[in-house]
Design an enzyme around this catalytic site. Structure first.
Site, PDB file in Angstrom:
ATOM      1  N   ASN A  83       0.838  -1.190   0.000  1.00 17.49           N
ATOM      2  CA  ASN A  83       0.000   0.000   0.000  1.00 17.49           C
ATOM      3  C   ASN A  83       0.876   1.244   0.000  1.00 17.49           C
ATOM      4  O   ASN A  83       1.969   1.269   0.568  1.00 17.49           O
ATOM      5  CB  ASN A  83      -1.013   0.002   1.151  1.00 17.49           C
ATOM      6  N   GLU A 125       0.437   5.283   0.639  1.00 20.31           N
ATOM      7  CA  GLU A 125      -0.447   6.348   1.116  1.00 20.31           C
ATOM      8  C   GLU A 125      -0.076   7.700   0.523  1.00 20.31           C
ATOM      9  O   GLU A 125       1.018   7.892  -0.021  1.00 20.31           O
ATOM     10  CB  GLU A 125      -0.391   6.433   2.646  1.00 20.31           C
ATOM     11  N   CYS A 140      -4.098   0.680  -2.574  1.00 26.46           N
ATOM     12  CA  CYS A 140      -3.938  -0.526  -1.764  1.00 26.46           C
ATOM     13  C   CYS A 140      -2.967  -1.509  -2.405  1.00 26.46           C
ATOM     14  O   CYS A 140      -2.770  -1.515  -3.620  1.00 26.46           O
ATOM     15  CB  CYS A 140      -5.281  -1.206  -1.583  1.00 26.46           C
ATOM     16  N   GLU A 146      -3.206  -4.709  -2.952  1.00 24.70           N
ATOM     17  CA  GLU A 146      -3.801  -5.631  -3.913  1.00 24.70           C
ATOM     18  C   GLU A 146      -3.866  -5.009  -5.304  1.00 24.70           C
ATOM     19  O   GLU A 146      -3.502  -5.621  -6.303  1.00 24.70           O
ATOM     20  CB  GLU A 146      -5.220  -6.034  -3.482  1.00 24.70           C
ATOM     21  N   CYS A 199     -10.302  -4.350   0.889  1.00 24.33           N
ATOM     22  CA  CYS A 199     -11.361  -3.338   0.950  1.00 24.33           C
ATOM     23  C   CYS A 199     -12.314  -3.519  -0.235  1.00 24.33           C
ATOM     24  O   CYS A 199     -12.053  -4.291  -1.158  1.00 24.33           O
ATOM     25  CB  CYS A 199     -10.756  -1.934   0.945  1.00 24.33           C
ATOM     26  N   CYS A 251     -10.786  -2.781  -3.760  1.00 29.56           N
ATOM     27  CA  CYS A 251      -9.936  -3.872  -4.239  1.00 29.56           C
ATOM     28  C   CYS A 251     -10.781  -5.058  -4.686  1.00 29.56           C
ATOM     29  O   CYS A 251     -10.490  -5.687  -5.708  1.00 29.56           O
ATOM     30  CB  CYS A 251      -8.943  -4.287  -3.170  1.00 29.56           C
TER      31      CYS A 251
END
Length: 134
Positions: free
Chosen positions: A42, A44, A53, A55, A86, A89
């Site tokens: 991930n 940010e 993210c 994934e 999430c 994703c």
């Protein structure tokens, strides 16, 4: 490659996460049907909506290299339970993963829960749903 090997690749990717705001590192590893492995972490941003993210990073790396047929994905974080992807994703995964694609959810203790894509996001929004025919 067994499921623990793919989880290990995801754990290695987790170490590269850029998480100065949440300190919540996540790693992912996706295996293509031809056996290629792509990892992601991930990343940010101070403007949270543009955060990406792990994934999606892994999946997008594979797609950018020409792979769109996937066999398995592993995701890991230092969580109590095996970490679930999430909603964003899950939707991206449903675009590229067959219903039977195996998704491995793991935590820092390497507890692993295996689900099929159709279990992770049942009744997902699909391209056919955009048909204008009634």
């Amino acid at each position: 490659m067994n499921k623990h090997d793919l989880v290990q690749k995801a754990a290695e990717a987790m170490q590269k996460a850029y998480v100065p705001y949440s300190n919540f590192s996540v790693g992912a590893a996706v295996m293509t049907s031809s056996g290629h492995i792509y990892t992601g972490c991930n990343i940010e941003n101070a403007a949270y909506p543009v955060t990406c993210c792990a994934e999606r990073v892994a999946i997008f790396k594979a797609i950018s290299e020409g792979f769109t047929d996937f066999k398995q994905l592993a995701v890991i974080a230092n969580t109590e339970r095996p970490v679930p992807p999430c909603g964003s994703c899950r939707q991206v995964m449903s675009e590229f993963f067959a219903p039977e694609t195996e998704i491995l959810l793991a935590n820092g203790n390497k507890d692993v829960t295996a689900l099929k894509m159709e279990e992770l996001l049942p009744y997902s929004f699909e391209a056919n749903d955009m048909s204008h025919e009634t």
